[in-house]
Design an enzyme around this catalytic site. Sequence first.
Site, PDB file in Angstrom:
ATOM      1  CG  ASP A 285       9.914  12.332  93.462  1.00 32.80           C
ATOM      2  OD1 ASP A 285       9.524  13.147  92.602  1.00 32.80           O
ATOM      3  OD2 ASP A 285       9.267  11.324  93.781  1.00 32.80           O
TER       4      ASP A 285
ATOM      5  CE1 TYR B 117       3.270  11.401  92.628  1.00 33.52           C
ATOM      6  CE2 TYR B 117       3.892   9.100  92.358  1.00 33.52           C
ATOM      7  CZ  TYR B 117       4.187  10.439  92.238  1.00 33.52           C
ATOM      8  OH  TYR B 117       5.406  10.834  91.729  1.00 33.52           O
TER       9      TYR B 117
ATOM     10  CG  HIS C  34      12.634  15.660  89.748  1.00 29.76           C
ATOM     11  ND1 HIS C  34      12.046  16.295  90.812  1.00 29.76           N
ATOM     12  CD2 HIS C  34      12.293  14.340  89.854  1.00 29.76           C
ATOM     13  CE1 HIS C  34      11.364  15.414  91.528  1.00 29.76           C
ATOM     14  NE2 HIS C  34      11.493  14.226  90.972  1.00 29.76           N
TER      15      HIS C  34
END
Length: 501
Positions: free
Chosen positions: A271, A420, A477
């Site tokens: 990630d 983000y 993930h």
Amino acid sequence: MTERHDLSSDLSGSRIAYDTRWDQAWDFRSLGNSQEDETPSSNADMWLQIFVVLFVVRLIYWIRNRKNNEKLEMKDAWWGPGSKPRSQEDDSIRPFKVETSEEEIKDLHQRIDMTRYTPPLEDSGFQYGFNSNYLKKVVSYWRNQFDWKKQVEILNQYPHFKTKIEGIDIHFIHVKPTKPPAGHKVKPLLMIHGWPGSFYEFYKIIPLLTDPESHGMNYNQVFEVICPSIPGYGFSEAPYKQGFNTVAAAQIFCKLMSRLGFQEFFVQGGDWGSLICTNIAQMAPLQVKGIHMNMCLLDSQTFFVLGSLLVGRWFPSLFGFQKRDLELLYPAKNILYTMFRESGYMHIQATKPDTVGCALNNCPVGLAAYILEKFSTWRTSEYLYLEDGGLEKKFPLDDLLTNVMIYWVTGNIIPSQRFYKENMGRGIGVEKHSKMQVFVPAGLSTFPYELLHCPESWARKKFPSLCSYTHMSRGGHFAAFEEPLLLAEDIQKFMGAIKGK
């Protein structure tokens, strides 16, 4: 009768013949002179061509060498409040302990008790998000059975520390092997988490890396593990200024490793952690001896990726696709639909993170639903159709809720979402690091239920020195959290590949 001979005609003929021979001789000499005149020019042209070829070769070598040696520069930065003070920053490393209180737990329970629920649509499973029927069961366990004090003790089983870097407190755990093998060098390994995870993701893989012999693994590959919290996550202080992206985090972690005394080290992440590790390798290529990832982000290869997706099914060898790649990538419309379905949170957090963050930071049940839903659908899309989202098929509720509590007690959900916007607010693939390759030895574990599969041929575009690539048999993930043994074994495989080079 005597024959008469015309002397004048003879003389005339002789003169003509002589003139002809003279003209021929003169033409030959002129030709010779012409050739002699052209020789220096031809030699000059030849040397000019040689010079041009050598120059072009040298230029190509210089460009290639410069590209190989290109790295991200470390800059003077200050992420603390106000202006950077003139006094030298305190570089001490302080022990830290996770703590809780009755007031903290009481406040949590009061907020849980005030939750309002909206009934789910019939037979909707997790297709509309976290199913509220199952959410009630999770919240009931959280409220009545989950023991946060016990989990705090588990968190404190590893040594925690804090240190001030560029104006903010950086939290990390540092675990050394208890029984390092004689004659074998212990390898420093920096492991970096992502969103919505935390340093707690690595708690089950740490003993496999620091004490592999006790777990039936290669005892020659022993690590001491450093797991920091990204600033704005976990117990690391959040930046006070705009612009804190993965490069800024990489610089802080480079300074952290230097402060800990490591001149050389390895990095691992998934990630956001994979991108931060990539930036660290771009920033300190001489210090980073290897980078291992369980997710590969190719933010500057958009057209290549889309192009290979469009025609790679019919011409797989042209793009280096293996049989397993075709199984995971096609039909391509499923991949595109999955990315569309699972990226809604990303659009929110990359544009207006504080708005939704305000609600999440004040409602623990909403926070839990927002975070835990990712641990369902990011493991496999098949769980979308289950009422419980398959959440407990792999993760115990205690582990899941401990990760949620780290976000709750620190109040760091908003800073974690801002990450983000800081990384994507200007666009994807526009930053310098996006266009740079990584030339340190690299390894990639591709788990079958990762959000986007990355074939080896894609990975080599970014990592030309890729020396280990593994199609994992299962997992999604959150690799270290979900399949710690598989990931630990692949990290060891990667280290062996580096040693064998």
